[in-house]
Design a protein around this motif. Structure first.
Motif, mmCIF file in Angstrom:
data_model
loop_
_atom_site.group_PDB
_atom_site.id
_atom_site.type_symbol
_atom_site.label_atom_id
_atom_site.label_comp_id
_atom_site.label_asym_id
_atom_site.label_seq_id
_atom_site.Cartn_x
_atom_site.Cartn_y
_atom_site.Cartn_z
ATOM 1 N N ILE A 74 -24.047 10.191 27.736
ATOM 2 C CA ILE A 74 -23.800 8.514 27.460
ATOM 3 C C ILE A 74 -24.987 7.695 28.017
ATOM 4 N N LEU A 100 -26.324 8.550 40.676
ATOM 5 C CA LEU A 100 -24.982 8.267 41.665
ATOM 6 C C LEU A 100 -24.332 9.712 41.948
ATOM 7 N N CYS A 101 -24.598 10.707 41.044
ATOM 8 C CA CYS A 101 -23.871 11.842 41.447
ATOM 9 C C CYS A 101 -24.166 12.826 40.373
ATOM 10 N N ILE A 103 -22.037 16.246 38.378
ATOM 11 C CA ILE A 103 -20.753 16.470 38.110
ATOM 12 C C ILE A 103 -20.717 17.750 37.534
ATOM 13 N N LEU A 112 -14.096 5.197 31.670
ATOM 14 C CA LEU A 112 -14.044 3.980 32.368
ATOM 15 C C LEU A 112 -14.141 2.677 31.104
ATOM 16 N N ALA A 113 -15.246 3.244 30.190
ATOM 17 C CA ALA A 113 -15.380 2.290 29.066
ATOM 18 C C ALA A 113 -14.195 2.124 28.315
ATOM 19 N N ARG A 120 -20.365 1.084 28.582
ATOM 20 C CA ARG A 120 -20.791 2.423 29.623
ATOM 21 C C ARG A 120 -21.381 1.780 30.954
ATOM 22 N N THR A 121 -20.550 2.077 32.321
ATOM 23 C CA THR A 121 -20.930 1.679 33.231
ATOM 24 C C THR A 121 -22.301 2.390 33.880
ATOM 25 N N ALA A 122 -22.575 3.624 33.464
ATOM 26 C CA ALA A 122 -23.566 4.549 33.923
ATOM 27 C C ALA A 122 -23.896 5.377 32.625
ATOM 28 N N VAL A 124 -25.040 9.186 31.518
ATOM 29 C CA VAL A 124 -24.597 10.688 31.973
ATOM 30 C C VAL A 124 -25.650 11.635 31.210
HETATM 31 P P1 CMP Z 1 -17.941 5.336 31.485
HETATM 32 O O1 CMP Z 1 -18.326 3.881 31.951
HETATM 33 O O2 CMP Z 1 -17.305 5.235 30.274
HETATM 34 O O3 CMP Z 1 -19.477 6.082 30.969
HETATM 35 C C1 CMP Z 1 -20.183 6.304 32.227
HETATM 36 C C2 CMP Z 1 -19.508 7.130 33.058
HETATM 37 O O4 CMP Z 1 -19.911 7.687 34.124
HETATM 38 C C3 CMP Z 1 -18.045 6.508 33.585
HETATM 39 O O5 CMP Z 1 -17.289 5.887 32.625
HETATM 40 C C4 CMP Z 1 -17.651 7.340 34.871
HETATM 41 O O6 CMP Z 1 -17.062 8.529 34.101
HETATM 42 C C5 CMP Z 1 -18.841 7.951 35.242
HETATM 43 N N1 CMP Z 1 -19.150 7.167 36.430
HETATM 44 C C6 CMP Z 1 -19.710 6.055 36.607
HETATM 45 N N2 CMP Z 1 -19.849 5.854 38.192
HETATM 46 C C7 CMP Z 1 -19.609 6.776 38.609
HETATM 47 C C8 CMP Z 1 -19.728 7.131 40.031
HETATM 48 N N3 CMP Z 1 -20.130 6.355 40.963
HETATM 49 N N4 CMP Z 1 -19.521 8.279 40.109
HETATM 50 C C9 CMP Z 1 -18.930 9.183 39.398
HETATM 51 N N5 CMP Z 1 -18.898 8.942 38.120
HETATM 52 C C10 CMP Z 1 -19.216 7.546 37.603
#
Ligand code: CMP
Length: 299
Positions: A74, A100-101, A103, A112-113, A120-122, A124
């Motif tokens: 992602i 951030l972490c 998994i 989230l998106a 997408r907030t982050a 992966v």
């Molecule tokens: P999404 O924003 O769709 O795509 C990036 C994903 O990273 C997000 O959904 C979450 O599933 C995951 N994610 C975002 N921020 C964090 C966080 N602080 N800790 C764990 N997972 C995160």
């Protein structure tokens, strides 16, 4: 008391009316994989309130995919198209270059998106070779909305079939379908007790209900009538007299659709106002037309 789906995301570009037409494809998976996906969904903060049926359907529709170590799964800022469950390997979640972490197996990511219609907030990235289960945005959103949509359309069909409700406009019926609560009763259960206070209105959607009355506390209960599917009761409470004038008991299994006084008054009141406004609008239109006709006839 408007009922809402557990997840409040409003999927963009999806017409709820068409959701029932979407064909979902299921993918075979082992019992272990199925359980891992289910647990992952149920442990995810944003999905744990889904109905069990929805969790099973999401699990059923997830397809397998693999990526090699170092691949970007992602990219932060992209439009999201897929939700994942990690089955094997590790991924790293980063935001603006900062970790951030990490998994590991049995976790959902990329939700989230899709749930909140944001980018997408982050990012992966795969830290090892990874095995994932994935579901596309449209299928995911279809499942999220489907149970609510199907229930709503069933309620609408049912309400439309009741003669007393046939004069209500579609949007009024739709609002009623939104606020009603389905309740279930077993044989001999009291739905309403004579003399009790109450502020709910009932429509029988399944089964039979015995209506009985007692003229005085020393008298026997006398069966007045038996109601069945499509019949309604409890309307006095909606008119303001909130002491129940008869007892209503279930004969066998009964399902009722229950509407509280405020919702009922609000909806019907609202609908009356709409009707009144339409009338007033028509009167104004007719007056203007009559004036126009008069002036054109004298000019
Ligand atoms: P999404 O924003 O769709 O795509 C990036 C994903 O990273 C997000 O959904 C979450 O599933 C995951 N994610 C975002 N921020 C964090 C966080 N602080 N800790 C764990 N997972 C995160």
């Amino acid at each position: 008391r408007i009922k809402r789906q557990a997840i409040s995301a409003e999927p963009s570009g999806l017409d709820p009316a068409k959701l029932t037409d979407v064909t979902l494809t299921s993918y075979l998976k082992t019992k272990e994989s199925g359980e891992l996906i289910q647990k992952a969904l149920m442990n995810n903060d944003f999905m744990k309130h889904l109905e069990h049926g929805q969790i099973l359907t999401i699990m059923d529709c997830m397809y397998p995919t693999t990526l090699s170590k170092g691949c970007c799964v992602i990219q932060e800022g992209d439009d999201g198209s897929t939700v994942y469950v990690l089955e094997e390997g590790m991924v790293e979640v980063t935001k603006q270059g900062k970790t951030l972490c990490t998994i590991g197996p049995g976790k959902v990511f990329g939700e989230l998106a899709i749930l909140y219609n944001c980018t997408r907030t982050a990012s992966v990235t795969a830290l090892t070779d990874i095995k994932l289960w994935a579901i596309d945005r449209q299928n995911f959103q279809t499942i999220m909305m489907r149970s609510g949509v199907i229930k709503h359309s069933q309620y609408m069909d049912f309400l439309r079939s009741i003669p007393s409700f046939q004069s209500l406009p579609e949007d009024g019926l739709s609002k009623l379908a939104d606020v009603l609560e389905e309740t279930h009763y077993g044989d001999s259960d009291y739905i309403i007790r004579q003399g009790a206070t109450g502020d709910t209105f009932f429509i029988i959607s399944e089964g039979q209900v015995k209506v009985s009355q007692q003229n005085s506390p020393s008298d026997e209960q006398v069966t007045v009538t038996t109601l069945s599917k499509g019949d309604w009761f409890g309307e006095q409470a909606l008119k303001g007299e909130d002491v129940r004038t008869a007892s209503y008991t279930a004969v066998g299994d009964v399902t009722c659709l229950v509407i509280d006084r405020e919702s009922f008054k609000q909806l019907i009141g609202g609908l009356d106002e709409v009707k009144k406004k339409q009338c007033e609008n028509n009167e104004v239109k007719e007056k203007l037309q009559a004036e126009a006709d008069f002036f054109s006839s004298v000019s």
